[in-house]
Every structure is written in structure tokens, then in C-alpha cells.
Motif scaffolding. Structure first.
Motif, mmCIF file in Angstrom:
data_model
loop_
_atom_site.group_PDB
_atom_site.id
_atom_site.type_symbol
_atom_site.label_atom_id
_atom_site.label_comp_id
_atom_site.label_asym_id
_atom_site.label_seq_id
_atom_site.Cartn_x
_atom_site.Cartn_y
_atom_site.Cartn_z
ATOM 1 N N UNK A 197 0.830 -1.204 0.000
ATOM 2 C CA UNK A 197 0.000 0.000 0.000
ATOM 3 C C UNK A 197 0.868 1.260 0.000
ATOM 4 N N UNK A 198 2.045 1.205 0.617
ATOM 5 C CA UNK A 198 2.989 2.331 0.544
ATOM 6 C C UNK A 198 3.286 2.651 -0.917
ATOM 7 N N UNK A 199 3.526 1.608 -1.696
ATOM 8 C CA UNK A 199 3.789 1.763 -3.133
ATOM 9 C C UNK A 199 2.581 2.360 -3.858
ATOM 10 N N UNK A 200 1.392 1.806 -3.600
ATOM 11 C CA UNK A 200 0.188 2.287 -4.291
ATOM 12 C C UNK A 200 -0.090 3.750 -3.969
ATOM 13 N N UNK A 201 0.077 4.141 -2.718
ATOM 14 C CA UNK A 201 -0.174 5.529 -2.336
ATOM 15 C C UNK A 201 0.873 6.472 -2.919
ATOM 16 N N UNK A 202 2.101 5.992 -3.063
ATOM 17 C CA UNK A 202 3.132 6.816 -3.701
ATOM 18 C C UNK A 202 2.736 7.132 -5.139
ATOM 19 N N UNK A 203 2.250 6.109 -5.861
ATOM 20 C CA UNK A 203 1.776 6.324 -7.229
ATOM 21 C C UNK A 203 0.574 7.260 -7.238
ATOM 22 N N UNK A 204 -0.316 7.082 -6.289
ATOM 23 C CA UNK A 204 -1.501 7.938 -6.202
ATOM 24 C C UNK A 204 -1.111 9.396 -6.042
ATOM 25 N N UNK A 205 -0.204 9.677 -5.113
ATOM 26 C CA UNK A 205 0.193 11.065 -4.888
ATOM 27 C C UNK A 205 1.083 11.595 -6.009
ATOM 28 N N UNK A 206 1.662 10.705 -6.795
ATOM 29 C CA UNK A 206 2.349 11.163 -8.006
ATOM 30 C C UNK A 206 1.345 11.822 -8.947
ATOM 31 N N UNK A 207 0.216 11.157 -9.158
ATOM 32 C CA UNK A 207 -0.799 11.741 -10.036
ATOM 33 C C UNK A 207 -1.343 13.054 -9.504
ATOM 34 N N UNK A 208 -1.615 13.104 -8.200
ATOM 35 C CA UNK A 208 -2.099 14.353 -7.598
ATOM 36 C C UNK A 208 -1.036 15.438 -7.698
ATOM 37 N N UNK A 209 0.220 15.058 -7.431
ATOM 38 C CA UNK A 209 1.302 16.032 -7.476
ATOM 39 C C UNK A 209 1.574 16.579 -8.855
ATOM 40 N N UNK A 210 1.247 15.794 -9.880
ATOM 41 C CA UNK A 210 1.453 16.299 -11.249
ATOM 42 C C UNK A 210 0.597 17.540 -11.500
ATOM 43 N N UNK A 211 -0.588 17.594 -10.890
ATOM 44 C CA UNK A 211 -1.425 18.786 -11.037
ATOM 45 C C UNK A 211 -0.794 19.962 -10.307
ATOM 46 N N UNK A 212 -0.414 19.739 -9.044
ATOM 47 C CA UNK A 212 0.171 20.829 -8.259
ATOM 48 C C UNK A 212 1.503 21.273 -8.851
ATOM 49 N N UNK A 213 2.329 20.311 -9.226
ATOM 50 C CA UNK A 213 3.619 20.651 -9.818
ATOM 51 C C UNK A 213 3.471 21.312 -11.170
ATOM 52 N N UNK A 214 2.505 20.828 -11.968
ATOM 53 C CA UNK A 214 2.277 21.448 -13.269
ATOM 54 C C UNK A 214 1.799 22.877 -13.134
ATOM 55 N N UNK A 215 0.926 23.122 -12.155
ATOM 56 C CA UNK A 215 0.444 24.485 -11.926
ATOM 57 C C UNK A 215 1.590 25.388 -11.474
ATOM 58 N N UNK A 216 2.419 24.894 -10.563
ATOM 59 C CA UNK A 216 3.566 25.678 -10.097
ATOM 60 C C UNK A 216 4.541 25.936 -11.244
ATOM 61 N N UNK A 217 4.741 24.909 -12.065
ATOM 62 C CA UNK A 217 5.659 25.067 -13.188
ATOM 63 C C UNK A 217 5.145 26.093 -14.198
ATOM 64 N N UNK A 218 3.863 26.037 -14.516
ATOM 65 C CA UNK A 218 3.293 26.969 -15.485
ATOM 66 C C UNK A 218 3.333 28.412 -14.977
ATOM 67 N N UNK A 219 3.263 28.575 -13.653
ATOM 68 C CA UNK A 219 3.243 29.932 -13.100
ATOM 69 C C UNK A 219 4.644 30.454 -12.770
ATOM 70 N N UNK A 220 5.496 29.577 -12.220
ATOM 71 C CA UNK A 220 6.808 30.013 -11.739
ATOM 72 C C UNK A 220 7.979 29.450 -12.532
ATOM 73 N N UNK A 221 7.705 28.529 -13.446
ATOM 74 C CA UNK A 221 8.772 27.970 -14.260
ATOM 75 C C UNK A 221 9.251 26.625 -13.749
ATOM 76 N N UNK A 222 9.931 25.850 -14.607
ATOM 77 C CA UNK A 222 10.358 24.497 -14.232
ATOM 78 C C UNK A 222 11.415 24.473 -13.144
ATOM 79 N N UNK A 223 12.231 25.535 -13.031
ATOM 80 C CA UNK A 223 13.274 25.533 -12.010
ATOM 81 C C UNK A 223 12.665 25.528 -10.608
ATOM 82 N N UNK A 224 11.689 26.395 -10.380
ATOM 83 C CA UNK A 224 11.046 26.457 -9.067
ATOM 84 C C UNK A 224 10.352 25.145 -8.733
#
Length: 414
Positions: free
Chosen positions: A49-76
Motif C-alpha cells: 500500500x505504501x507503493x500504491x499511495x506513492x503512485x496515487x500522490x504522483x498523479x495528484x502532485x502532477x497537477x500541483x507541480x504542473x500548476x507551479x511550473x506553469x506559473x513560476x517555471x520548471x526551475x522552481x
């Protein structure tokens, strides 16, 4: 930095590959699973389940990271991802035993988010620098993702054998902070994506029709998004149902522990090959046709996996990782082909939610079935349904833009 990167844009690929070679935690989780069970007194089910939840939060994080990247750039976004990834590994060294909930919060959440912040930042940045050769960009960085499983397997096995699982987590966390942080510091979007390069290389002819640039709200209203979301989720069980338990599964089918660990290493080699070769093939015959081919192969190999024993386990599992990794490597280019480059980060994040849905939903279904063979049939059926979804997906307004791609598509296609 812009002037330097324009002259040496390969640096973006090198930095991205260096980052991704240390972020393939899901591919290498099999080597940590036993150490986590023994070092923290957790059951196999809780460790999986540790593995499954890591994958789950990868998908959620792609939204947050993508939003941060689009606003502040890939470096941030990349630097934030490096800190989160390192914090998850270092924090795991302090987790008390016999309490999986601590592991879910301290490890799965930041590691999943950290990998998610890094992957789309690297991939979308590289595609903007290589807008004329998106298959190459996704292939090189995707190849590093595939190789990451082997790298982390060797590192993890060495560190766990030399010290302990806790020390291994601390050392890996510090290494990830140094390497991923340094690579993320180099990331920078071009002032304008190099859209016209392909036109110039073809001798100055008319530029190919560009996809419309969708915002995430516009994308979510399209049937194309929901079909692609379904495809991403339906591709997951063929590999993610078995990655956490592949070492134990191989031993049950007649392999020694050392030979069973070869499943991870050989699978990582095949994964790297899939991520390198399938984007290249998609440049030749189109993304959709390549994806359909891979999903059909996932279906067939999942059926074969039911009957595989002894050394055949290594071969069939490696073929599954080849196809799954190749399919995953197509996703960034599929996204930008259909929805444009300006919002690539956040758009990719919403597509990656399909991975989150699949990584949690299919293990729960497999538990309800309660049968060993049920996992394989579930994986085969899901892959077949994913291929069917692709038949309903219309052609992208802009295919890779190469003469071979146009020839393969025929005169009647856009």
C-alpha cells in the motif's frame, strides 16, 4: 542562461536525465519491500500500500507541480520536487516500526509529490526546447526513468546490505537532494517554444497545422481528455499490480532470491528501452497507433504472465515493463499534440490523475477478487479496454510533423 541553452540545448536533456535516473522509486520498490517489512515490522499488504499511495500522490502532485511550473517555471517546481523527494526518504529513516500510517504520511505523500513535481517539469521543459523533436526529448528522459529502476535497485541493495533499511533511506535522500537539486537549477523554459525549427528543416515549406492551445478548463470539457484519462488508468494494472510483489512472486514460481531480483534489473533495462524506442516509433507512425499497439501487447503479455514460471517470469515481466513504460513515455507528447504547449504542465498533471485512479482502484479490485489469477485477468481486460478507448480517440490536429508520419497516416487523415 538563455543564450547558452540556445547553443547547447542538449544540457536540458542531460539535466533532465540526471534527475530522472534517481526518481524511479516505483520501478525499484521491490528491492525496498522486504527491507521495509523486516525493518519496520509491516505486513506485505501494508508495504504494498505504501507503493500504491506513492503512485496515487504522483498523479495528484502532477497537477500541483504542473500548476507551479506553469506559473513560476520548471526551475522552481523542480527544486521544490527535489526537496520533497529528499524529505520523504530522509524522513523514512525516523519512522517508528509497526505503524504503516506514519509511512503513508511521511514517505508516500512527499515522495509521490516530489517525483510528480520533477517529472512534468523536466518533460515539458524538454519538449519546449525540442518542439521539433518531441519524440527524442521524451525518449531520452524517459530512458533515464526506465534506467532508474536498475540504478536504485543496485544502490538500495548495496546500502541495505551494508547498513540497514533506515540508513539506506537517509543516504538516498541526501543523494537525491544533491543530484536532483543541481539538475533542477539548470531548468529554464525557452523564451518561445521552438515551433518553427521543423519548418526550417523541411526547407521552408508551410508549417504544419498547430494544435489549439487549451487551458485546463477547456481541456476538461473535451471528450479527448476523458478518453485519454481512461487509457492512462487502464494501462496501470499490467505492471503496477505486480511491481511491489514481483520478487516474492518470482520466488513462488521457482526462482531463487537473487534470480528474482533480476526481474527488477532486467525489467528496468526493458523499461528504459521502451521509453527510448516507443516515442521514436510514434514519430514515425503516430502517437495513437503506437499507443494502441502497446496496449494490445499489454493485454497479450498479461495473459501469458498467468502461465509463466521459472525464468519465463523474468522475460514476461520485462516485456510488460517495456510496453507499460513505452505507453507512459508517450503521454507528454500525446498531451501537447492535442492540447498545445503553453499549459503543458498542468494539462499533463490532470492526465496523470488517471494513473492515480488506476494505482488505487485496481489493487482494491484485485483484493475483492481474492484470486492470484484474478490479478492477471484484471490486467489483461483493462489493457484491452484501453485499446478500445483509443479507437474512439480522434486524430490529433498535429502529428509529429515528419514526412514518415504523414505517409503512414494516409492522404485522408489530418
Amino acid at each position: 542562461m538563455q543564450a547558452f541553452l540556445k547553443q547547447h540545448r542538449w544540457v536540458i536533456l542531460a539535466a533532465g536525465a540526471a534527475i530522472q535516473v534517481l526518481t524511479g522509486v516505483p520501478a525499484a520498490w521491490g528491492v525496498f519491500q522486504r527491507g521495509v517489512c523486516e525493518g519496520y515490522s509491516l505486513s506485505q499488504e501494508n508495504a504494498a500500500m505504501i507503493f500504491s499511495l506513492t503512485i496515487c500522490f504522483f498523479g495528484i502532485g502532477c497537477i500541483l507541480g504542473g500548476l507551479l511550473q506553469d506559473k513560476k517555471g520548471p526551475r522552481t517546481a523542480g527544486l521544490a520536487g527535489a526537496v520533497l523527494l529528499a524529505a520523504g526518504f530522509c524522513g523514512a529513516g525516523f519512522i517508528p516500526g509497526e505503524n504503516p500510517w506514519f509511512f503513508y504520511g511521511v514517505f508516500s505523500v512527499p515522495v509521490g509529490l516530489g517525483c510528480a513535481f520533477l517529472y512534468p517539469s523536466v518533460m515539458s521543459c524538454a519538449q519546449k526546447w525540442y518542439a521539433d523533436r518531441k519524440g527524442l526529448a521524451t525518449g531520452v528522459i524517459g530512458g533515464a526513468v526506465g534506467a532508474s529502476g536498475a540504478v536504485l535497485t543496485f544502490l538500495g541493495r548495496f546500502l541495505i546490505g551494508t547498513w540497514s533499511i533506515r540508513t539506506a533511506f537517509w543516504v538516498l535522500g541526501l543523494l537525491m537532494l544533491a543530484v536532483c537539486g543541481a539538475g533542477a537549477a539548470i531548468l529554464e523554459n525557452p523564451e518561445q517554444p521552438l515551433r518553427e525549427t521543423a519548418k526550417q528543416k523541411r526547407g521552408g515549406g508551410p508549417a504544419p497545422k498547430r494544435p489549439r492551445d487549451y487551458s485546463v478548463k477547456e481541456m476538461l470539457k473535451t471528450n479527448q481528455y476523458w478518453l485519454m484519462f481512461a487509457v492512462v488508468g487502464l494501462a496501470t494494472p499490467a505492471v503496477l499490480l505486480f511491481s511491489p510483489i514481483i520478487v516474492e512472486l518470482a520466488q513462488e514460481r521457482g526462482l531463487s532470491q537473487t534470480a528474482a531480483l533480476a526481474c527488477i534489473v532486467v525489467g528496468s533495462v526493458f523499461s528504459a528501452a521502451g521509453r527510448l524506442l516507443m516515442p521514436w516509433l510514434s514519430d514515425k507512425i503516430g502517437r495513437r497507433y503506437t499507443d494502441m499497439l502497446l496496449l494490445a501487447a499489454l493485454c497479450g503479455f498479461s495473459v501469458w504472465f498467468i502461465y509463466a514460471g521459472s525464468w519465463w517470469v523474468i522475460l514476461v515481466y520485462s516485456l510488460l515493463t517495456f510496453c507499460y513504460s513505452g505507453e507512459a513515455a508517450l503521454l507528454p507528447a500525446l498531451c501537447t499534440d492535442r492540447f498545445g504547449l503553453p499549459h503543458a504542465g498542468i494539462n499533463y498533471g490532470f492526465l496523470a490523475l488517471g494513473m492515480s485512479a488506476g494505482s488505487l482502484g485496481f489493487p482494491l479490485l484485485a483484493r475483492l477478487w481474492g484470486l492470484e489469477g484474478g490479478r492477471h485477468w484484471l490486467a489483461a481486460g483493462a489493457a484491452a479496454l484501453g485499446a478500445l478507448c483509443l479507437t474512439a480517440l480522434p486524430e490529433a490536429p498535429q502529428q509529429p510533423g515528419r514526412p514518415a508520419a504523414k505517409k503512414a497516416e494516409g492522404p485522408g487523415r489530418r
